[in-house]
Design an enzyme around this catalytic site. Sequence first.
Site, short mmCIF file in Angstrom:
data_model
loop_
_atom_site.label_atom_id
_atom_site.label_comp_id
_atom_site.label_asym_id
_atom_site.label_seq_id
_atom_site.Cartn_x
_atom_site.Cartn_y
_atom_site.Cartn_z
N LYS A 260 0.84 -1.20 0.00
CA LYS A 260 0.00 0.00 0.00
C LYS A 260 0.88 1.26 0.00
CE LYS A 260 -3.78 -2.54 2.14
NZ LYS A 260 -4.59 -2.91 3.29
N GLN B 99 -4.75 -1.78 9.58
CA GLN B 99 -4.61 -3.10 8.96
C GLN B 99 -5.16 -4.20 9.87
OE1 GLN B 99 -3.64 -3.52 5.80
NE2 GLN B 99 -3.78 -5.74 5.86
N ASP C 289 -11.18 2.23 3.59
CA ASP C 289 -11.38 0.77 3.52
C ASP C 289 -12.85 0.43 3.30
OD1 ASP C 289 -9.24 -1.01 3.64
OD2 ASP C 289 -8.93 -0.71 5.79
N1 GUN Z 1 -6.71 -7.22 6.04
C1 GUN Z 1 -6.96 -7.96 4.92
N2 GUN Z 1 -7.50 -7.19 3.96
C2 GUN Z 1 -7.59 -5.94 4.47
C3 GUN Z 1 -8.06 -4.70 3.94
O1 GUN Z 1 -8.53 -4.59 2.80
N3 GUN Z 1 -7.97 -3.63 4.78
C4 GUN Z 1 -7.48 -3.73 6.06
N4 GUN Z 1 -7.46 -2.63 6.80
N5 GUN Z 1 -7.04 -4.86 6.57
C5 GUN Z 1 -7.10 -5.95 5.77
#
Ligand code: GUN
Length: 293
Positions: A52, A96, A119
């Site tokens: 990211k 996350q 998200d």
């Molecule tokens: N863990 C697995 N996929 C995601 C996601 O798309 N966003 C976040 N914040 N955590 C994750």
Amino acid sequence: MILLDGKKISAEVKAEIKIEVDQLRASGGKIPHLAAVLVGTDGASETYVGSKVRSCEEVGFRSTLIRMEASTTEDELMQVIEGLNNDIDVDGFIVQLPLPKHINEEKVTQAILPNKDVDGFHPVNVGRMTLGQPSYISATPYGIVQMLEKYNIETAGKHCVVVGRSNIVGRPMSILMSQTTAFSNCTVTLCHSRTKDLASFTRMADILIVALGKAEFVTADMVKDGAVVIDVGITRVADATKKSGYAIKGDVNFEQVAPKCSYITPVPGGVGLMTVASLMKNTLLSAKKVIYK
Ligand code: GUN
């Protein structure tokens, strides 16, 4: 069989975003800024967050990575969220997942202001998405819809079977595919761990979206000839021939299933890359105040 190339499509999406960022910079506008909070040192989470942050650099965003110890308390994390909610320079942020067991994920998700929740996990965004109102759509389902769109895959009136009912992928995906918007308009069946005779449903799918987290679970006998197969799984499987010691496997047995498909996503190189590109897209929407004014 046509491969749905996440590498190519995510690069296209990111290139489109970069053009907009360059225009913003040239006109003296605000450069989008994404923050990510990583609690602990889970290997997969490190990989995702790293990707990211790198994507932010690629598209010209500012990014901030906040690392916190695995022993961080829920209160300490809440304070960081409060700070990011109030930081006018941060357009959007993510925490996350998964979080250490002693932290309540639901509480954390709900503490993020909906207008910064890139998200798309906050109940306000989920509710707005469900009602077909402007919202941040969680990155994986959004990435899958963009992939269907880029390959101009006919979806209207098709039977879409989603396997998995997680809040992050399966459930929002099933809702999106039933909306009246372009690249949806499907008849949708949502299957899950308690579904009886799962294969009888997957075999009916014109579009099969699998988000189970079980490596190579879907075999050739479970798929209809000519189906579009979207594989959301990313599981690390021990593999001594790899330098890392593991191989990344999807939920679909690619070798068996691919020859039967009209389109299929590979793993890696499919949905995962689209997820990151969609997060960048949501962050741009936030900086431009498209969803929330
Ligand atoms: N863990 C697995 N996929 C995601 C996601 O798309 N966003 C976040 N914040 N955590 C994750």
